[in-house]
Structure formats: C-alpha cells, structure tokens
Motif scaffolding. Structure first.
Motif, PDB file in Angstrom:
ATOM      1  N   VAL A 267      54.408 174.012  41.453  1.00 15.33           N
ATOM      2  CA  VAL A 267      55.831 173.671  41.426  1.00 15.33           C
ATOM      3  C   VAL A 267      56.016 172.156  41.517  1.00 15.33           C
ATOM      4  CG1 VAL A 267      58.053 173.968  42.592  1.00 15.33           C
ATOM      5  CG2 VAL A 267      56.491 175.905  42.385  1.00 15.33           C
ATOM      6  N   ALA A 268      55.157 171.474  42.258  1.00 16.10           N
ATOM      7  CA  ALA A 268      55.237 170.017  42.328  1.00 16.10           C
ATOM      8  C   ALA A 268      55.051 169.398  40.943  1.00 16.10           C
ATOM      9  CB  ALA A 268      54.194 169.478  43.296  1.00 16.10           C
ATOM     10  N   ALA A 269      54.147 169.943  40.151  1.00 15.28           N
ATOM     11  CA  ALA A 269      53.945 169.438  38.790  1.00 15.28           C
ATOM     12  C   ALA A 269      55.197 169.644  37.945  1.00 15.28           C
ATOM     13  CB  ALA A 269      52.736 170.128  38.155  1.00 15.28           C
ATOM     14  N   GLU A 270      55.826 170.817  38.093  1.00 13.93           N
ATOM     15  CA  GLU A 270      57.045 171.096  37.329  1.00 13.93           C
ATOM     16  C   GLU A 270      58.188 170.164  37.727  1.00 13.93           C
ATOM     17  OE1 GLU A 270      58.054 175.144  37.922  1.00 13.93           O
ATOM     18  OE2 GLU A 270      56.136 175.940  37.222  1.00 13.93           O
ATOM     19  N   VAL A 271      58.376 170.009  39.017  1.00 11.97           N
ATOM     20  CA  VAL A 271      59.510 169.235  39.514  1.00 11.97           C
ATOM     21  C   VAL A 271      59.361 167.750  39.196  1.00 11.97           C
ATOM     22  CG1 VAL A 271      60.614 168.410  41.629  1.00 11.97           C
ATOM     23  CG2 VAL A 271      60.164 170.854  41.327  1.00 11.97           C
ATOM     24  N   THR A 272      58.166 167.218  39.421  1.00  9.06           N
ATOM     25  CA  THR A 272      57.968 165.778  39.242  1.00  9.06           C
ATOM     26  C   THR A 272      57.727 165.391  37.791  1.00  9.06           C
ATOM     27  OG1 THR A 272      55.560 165.926  39.577  1.00  9.06           O
ATOM     28  CG2 THR A 272      56.954 165.630  41.543  1.00  9.06           C
ATOM     29  N   GLY A 273      57.348 166.358  36.961  1.00  5.67           N
ATOM     30  CA  GLY A 273      57.006 166.039  35.581  1.00  5.67           C
ATOM     31  C   GLY A 273      55.635 165.402  35.446  1.00  5.67           C
ATOM     32  N   VAL A 274      54.866 165.399  36.515  1.00 10.26           N
ATOM     33  CA  VAL A 274      53.506 164.845  36.487  1.00 10.26           C
ATOM     34  C   VAL A 274      52.535 165.981  36.215  1.00 10.26           C
ATOM     35  CG1 VAL A 274      51.730 163.598  37.764  1.00 10.26           C
ATOM     36  CG2 VAL A 274      54.151 163.043  38.131  1.00 10.26           C
ATOM     37  N   ASP A 275      51.916 165.957  35.065  1.00  7.16           N
ATOM     38  CA  ASP A 275      50.964 167.009  34.704  1.00  7.16           C
ATOM     39  C   ASP A 275      49.617 166.697  35.357  1.00  7.16           C
ATOM     40  OD1 ASP A 275      49.705 169.142  33.562  1.00  7.16           O
ATOM     41  OD2 ASP A 275      49.517 168.235  31.580  1.00  7.16           O
ATOM     42  N   PHE A 276      49.221 167.511  36.309  1.00 12.68           N
ATOM     43  CA  PHE A 276      47.966 167.241  37.001  1.00 12.68           C
ATOM     44  C   PHE A 276      47.269 168.547  37.358  1.00 12.68           C
ATOM     45  CE2 PHE A 276      50.793 168.073  40.511  1.00 12.68           C
ATOM     46  CZ  PHE A 276      49.999 168.600  41.518  1.00 12.68           C
ATOM     47  N   THR A 277      45.981 168.470  37.496  1.00 17.66           N
ATOM     48  CA  THR A 277      45.173 169.569  38.008  1.00 17.66           C
ATOM     49  C   THR A 277      44.588 169.116  39.331  1.00 17.66           C
ATOM     50  OG1 THR A 277      44.590 170.324  35.784  1.00 17.66           O
ATOM     51  CG2 THR A 277      43.200 171.072  37.610  1.00 17.66           C
TER      52      THR A 277
END
Length: 326
Positions: A267-277
C-alpha cells in the motif's frame, strides 16, 4: 471542566489535545519537550514546559488552570531502548506517574485516563489478545506501563478508603500511525511508518525482517490503529468519567485483525507512487508471527472502531511527512 494532557506536545498527545478542542473542551498541556514539539500545541492552549517529576510544577498547573481531569500520556515510550536504559524508563514512567497521582490527590483532581500499552502483554500465545490475556511484559517499558496501571488502581482504592474517589481507566494499544492533520506527524526514530516513508522519500529501499512466518504472506502481522481514532477514544473515556459512567479498569484499542508488513509495503508503494520491491532480511530474534488485539470491549463502552483503512493511515502519514519535509 479543564483537562490536563501530559505529553500533549507529542505525536499522540497533540492529537488528543486537538480532539478535546474539537469537542469544545478546555485543555492545558504539560510537556518536557524531550520528544515533543511546541509547534504541535495550538496557540490558544496553555502550555507548561516541564517534567512530571517536578511535583510543585504539576501542583501549580492543576490549581492554576482549575483542572478536573487528566489524560496521562507523558513518558519514555521506546520499548527497545528501555532495555539499555531501564533506570530512565522507570524514573519517567513510574516515578513520574506516582508524582502526578500525588499532586492530583493534593489538588482534589479525581479523574484520570491513562495511556498504557499493549507492551504489557509481552508476546502473548493467543490468536487474539483480550483484556483477560495474561500480562507478561518483556521490556522495562512494558513493565513500567503495567506498574503505572497498578499505581493508579492502588491510589483509587486509597482514595475510596479516605472517603474520596479516583475515577480512572487505562487504554492499551499497539502501533499508532497516520495523522489527522499534516502539521502533526510521527517523529519517532523507531516506528515502522516514519521509517518506511522516510526511506522512500530519500530514495532508499525499505526492508522486511523475515518473510517465512506462519502468516498468509509470510510476514509479521501486527495491530495498527489510526491516531485520530485513538485520540477520539481518549476523549470519549474522559467524558464518561466526567459523567460518572462506570468504566472498566483497562481497555484494548485493537483492530481485531491486523495487517502484515508486506501489506504495508504494497500500500505504501501505491500511495506514494514509488515503485519498489522491499529488501528481505533475516528474522529479528524474538519477533512473533502475529500480535493482534480485540477492541470489542472498547467498542461497547467507548465507541471504539477503526474509522480509517490501511490506505487512509499510510496516505495521511505520507501527506504529513511530505509537508514536514517541505
């Protein structure tokens, strides 16, 4: 009726102060600013800088502001650090609470809402923690919170024997996250949300400690509650004590189901727009697979409920983090 909020310049305390103000209640703040921020206290709220260990200051504040009840949030709140600093932890959390109780009795202040902690349970061996789950704290911090509850209960019995009263309740909770307004944010160097969001803001990759637990996605499951929901229940508890409504000595403010570290990362990736693994590191020693509390008793008596989704929690925390960074 004026309520004193100890620790009212901190992340949680400042939200409690705002909740009181939104309810139309006058409030005064005591905070040493060890981890609090003067900017978190609204300009119209009287602010006393000092420690609860200063009994004269506490007594003066109670009398000068005609305080009739206290929400006690001040204290040393870092469980991990408390292991290496036990004396500081006990001084701030136990001696501070005892001094507050002493000065409340001297000033005839008879209502107290205590910010306790789910750290009092330690690592419970049940799927869902309730108020009947045995308390087995595993850090000086958890021990100090449990002792605080004992002190309050003992003082209430002493007040009754003296023909007086101390109406009280203690609220236990796990991980508090999010923000009700961008100008109030979690500045803890130890909490997961500010750590993850801070790393994303700096272009770093957050880490998961262990992905081989016996949980649906292999990562640890924990209770996370939105700070605005938590603050609201503190005010509801205060109003109940004002009205003479009987309350339980302890309530869990729990989610009932919890979320996993992997879910938080997604969800953090979705909210921030930062694509990370996220990087995956080995398990940390002592991390249980799941710790989640029931909030049923608090729902019955304090109107407790999870009004914010995980996305709400992360989005509000990210907005506050970005506002602070700017």
């Amino acid at each position: 009726m004026t309520w004193l909020v100890t620790g009212g310049a901190g992340y949680i305390g400042a939200h409690v102060v705002r909740a009181f103000r939104e309810a139309g209640e006058p409030v005064v703040v005591i905070d040493s600013l060890t981890s609090g921020h003067p900017s978190f206290v609204p300009a119209e709220v009287p602010f006393v800088r000092g420690t609860l260990l200063d009994g004269d200051l506490v007594r003066h504040t109670l009398v000068e502001h005609d305080v009739t009840g206290v929400v006690h949030l001040a204290g040393f709140k870092y469980a991990g650090v408390s292991v290496s600093r036990p004396l500081l932890t006990y001084q701030q959390n136990v001696t501070g609470t005892a001094t507050l109780l002493e000065q409340m009795a001297a000033a005839d202040v008879r209502r107290l809402v205590f910010s306790s902690s789910a750290a009092t349970y330690g690592t419970p061996d049940v799927d869902l923690v309730t108020e009947q789950t045995p308390t087995r704290p595993e850090s000086p911090y958890g021990e100090s919170k449990l002792i605080g509850e004992w002190l309050i209960a003992d003082q209430a019995r002493a007040a009754e024997l003296a023909g007086s009263e101390l109406a009280h309740t203690s609220l236990r909770y796990f991980n508090v996250v999010g923000s009700a307004t961008p100008d109030l944010y979690d500045t803890s160097p130890h909490n997961l949300f500010p750590l993850v969001l801070g790393m994303l803001a700096r272009g770093e990759t957050p880490r998961i400690n262990g992905d081989d637990y016996a949980t649906p996605d292999g990562t640890c499951v924990r209770d996370y509650v939105h700070v605005a929901d938590l603050a609201h229940s503190h005010v509801v508890a205060a109003h109940a004590l004002e009205a003479g409504t009987p309350l339980e000595p302890v309530y869990n403010l729990g989610s009932g189901d919890g979320v996993s570290v992997r879910q938080i990362m997604d969800v953090a990736a979705e909210v921030t727009g930062v694509d990370f693994t996220p990087d995956v590191a080995p398990r940390r020693p002592g991390d249980p697979a799941r710790i989640v509390a029931s909030g049923e008793l608090a729902a019955r008596d304090l109107g407790w409920k999870m009004r914010h989704s995980l996305r709400d929690m992360i989005a509000s925390a990210w907005e506050a983090q970005q506002a602070h960074a700017g």
